[in-house]
Design an enzyme around this catalytic site. Structure first.
Site, PDB file in Angstrom:
ATOM      1  N   HIS A  19      12.102 -22.766  -8.813  1.00 23.82           N
ATOM      2  CA  HIS A  19      12.078 -21.307  -8.899  1.00 23.82           C
ATOM      3  C   HIS A  19      11.565 -20.767  -7.565  1.00 23.82           C
ATOM      4  O   HIS A  19      10.743 -21.388  -6.902  1.00 23.82           O
ATOM      5  CB  HIS A  19      11.157 -20.844 -10.022  1.00 23.82           C
ATOM      6  N   CYS A  76      16.785 -24.522 -12.735  1.00 23.14           N
ATOM      7  CA  CYS A  76      15.960 -24.964 -13.861  1.00 23.14           C
ATOM      8  C   CYS A  76      16.830 -25.241 -15.092  1.00 23.14           C
ATOM      9  O   CYS A  76      17.630 -26.170 -15.080  1.00 23.14           O
ATOM     10  CB  CYS A  76      14.864 -23.945 -14.137  1.00 23.14           C
TER      11      CYS A  76
END
Length: 491
Positions: A431, A331
């Site tokens: 994630h 991310c």
């Protein structure tokens, strides 16, 4: 409808895990149970099936209850961004940024309305609600605008357990002091005390328990021993405590402990691997020579990138990569690995163009729109054909500038991440990537191969099964020491 509440004398008393354990124990009795936390402040978040964002702790509690996490379980999520500001996530969607002193002025009424709506929906869908408070219910300067503690218990008329961390010391003073600071109608909701994280023999504590019950008229319903297991944490400060050395560790992974690190639950599956030592490296620490470096997610990617560069650790990571070391970004960490990050709208509070680590030929543009979704895809690397699940929580889109064949997509959807042909550089928006057991092992095997170590078997399942075993172990450890019968019988 039956409801219970768990509040604590302090932060870190263990409310989240005890709430999860109660959810699992009620589920074992055949009830359909929902966890609830009206307002949570955390940087570990989860994306529900509907595309809403909630605190990871409430997702964990939902899994403990055996139900799918929903936005009603955490209608308000505050994500600190530094400088006394937080992003406000209301009913699963980011609605703005606010200063601490402005939050209750701007969001108290709408926040309480969202909490009541969420509770009404949960009451319609479940047999039980198990509510968790936040911090302490007796903060005198905050009580008049406290959205998430005994205001919720009063709304539901929920009998409440008051939890104290006895390991910190001063537990009797904490309990008596908290009770003294509650209003009479709040105090009447406290139906039991629970001592958590107890080390020792209960008989040595018994005289104090007898005195407490006589003094308050409230029974002690639990003395829960210290549980020496690794459970998800909401606070990055807890990462400092994760320094256990594994005698059987063969591979070391350095996770950069960014000042505003987010979603560090991504690394729970790595920490569960007996042969892997996960080391959290602060900005003032030496990087050393690990087998891999991971740049995690961040709530304020640009600020953390600037801090990383000022500390000298960014250059250390570049040097490590240039020497053939493995670097993986998730991310915000993935965004940092590129050439530049552009935030022309000041999405994170700082406008401009910022130099990345120049490990990937990518550019990232920040916009106000936030990507929130669960994903299912198929891996192309390090082992093709593996089914992958995860979730995205990010602002900004990343584009590969070069048509070079040196960089390849990791997944069937090329926007989810890329790697170089040598398997040294990895970046992904997913994630939960390490929750995928076969992919995790395949990636670890690429590190092991370089050290001449035998490959680990990749025919393992999703971390979800291991997490469920962990929840069972937690509940089994709590059940003999927590007497819920008086509350359940009354309800």
């Amino acid at each position: 409808m039956p409801a219970l509440m768990v509040v604590g004398c302090t932060s870190h008393a263990g409310k989240s895990l005890i709430t999860a354990a109660i959810c699992r124990l009620l589920r074992r009795q055949g009830w359909r149970v929902a966890p609830f936390k009206g307002q949570n402040m955390a940087l570990n978040a989860y994306v529900t099936a509907s595309g809403g964002e909630i605190g990871y702790a409430q997702a964990f509690q939902a899994w403990a209850a055996g139900v799918e996490p929903t936005i009603e379980m955490n209608p308000i999520l505050l994500k600190p961004q530094g400088d006394m500001t937080s992003q406000v996530v209301l009913k699963g969607r980011a609605v703005g940024r606010t200063l601490a002193e402005r939050y209750y002025q701007d969001y108290f009424e709408v926040g309480w309305e969202a909490i009541c709506e969420a509770l009404e929906q949960l009451q319609a869908d479940y047999d039980w609600i198990v509510c968790e408070g936040a911090g302490s219910p007796a903060e005198i300067n905050l009580k008049h605008r406290d959205l998430t503690n005994l205001r919720v218990a009063k709304h539901l008329q929920a009998p409440t357990l008051l939890l104290v961390d006895i390991d910190r010391g001063g537990s009797f003073a904490h309990l008596i002091g908290t009770l003294e600071l509650l209003d009479p109608d709040e105090r009447s909701l406290i139906r039991g005390f629970v001592f958590n994280k107890f080390r020792g023999r209960r008989e040595l504590l018994q005289s104090g328990l007898d005195w407490l019950e006589e003094r308050t008229g409230i029974p002690v319903l639990g003395v829960i021993p210290w549980i020496d297991r690794a459970f998800p944490s909401e606070d990055s400060l807890d990462l400092m405590e994760r320094r256990r050395r594994k005698t059987q560790a063969e591979v070391t992974i350095a996770v950069i402990r960014l000042p505003r690190i987010a979603n560090f639950t991504d690394f729970d599956p790595l920490e569960s691997e007996p042969s892997v030592q996960v080391r959290y490296v602060g900005l003032q620490d030496e990087l050393g020579y690990p087998d891999a470096v991971i740049l995690p997610g961040s709530k304020t990617t640009i600020s953390d990138l600037l801090d990383l560069q000022r500390s000298g650790l960014a250059q250390a990571i570049r040097d490590y990569a240039a020497a053939g070391g493995t670097v993986l970004g998730i991310c915000g960490g993935f965004q940092m690995m590129g050439q530049h990050i552009l935030d022309l709208e000041g999405t994170e509070g700082i406008e401009g163009q910022f130099e990345g680590l120049h490990l990937f030929p990518t550019q990232t543009w920040f916009t106000a729109e936030k990507t929130l979704r669960q994903r299912q895809t198929t891996a192309r690397s390090p082992q093709a054909g593996l089914p992958i699940t995860g979730y995205e929580i990010h602002q900004g889109q990343t584009r590969l500038d070069s048509d070079s064949e040196e960089f390849l997509p990791i997944f069937d959807d090329p926007k989810l991440g890329l790697c170089d042909r040598n398997g040294n550089l990895w970046g992904t928006y997913l994630h939960g990537i390490f929750d995928n057991g076969a992919w995790r092992r395949a990636w670890l095997n690429s590190l092991r191969h370089r050290r001449g170590l035998k490959a680990l078997p990749t025919s393992i399942g999703h971390y979800q099964a291991q997490r469920d075993d962990l929840i069972d172990a937690l509940s089994d450890a709590v059940e003999p020491y927590l007497n819920l019968s008086p509350l359940l019988t009354a309800l």
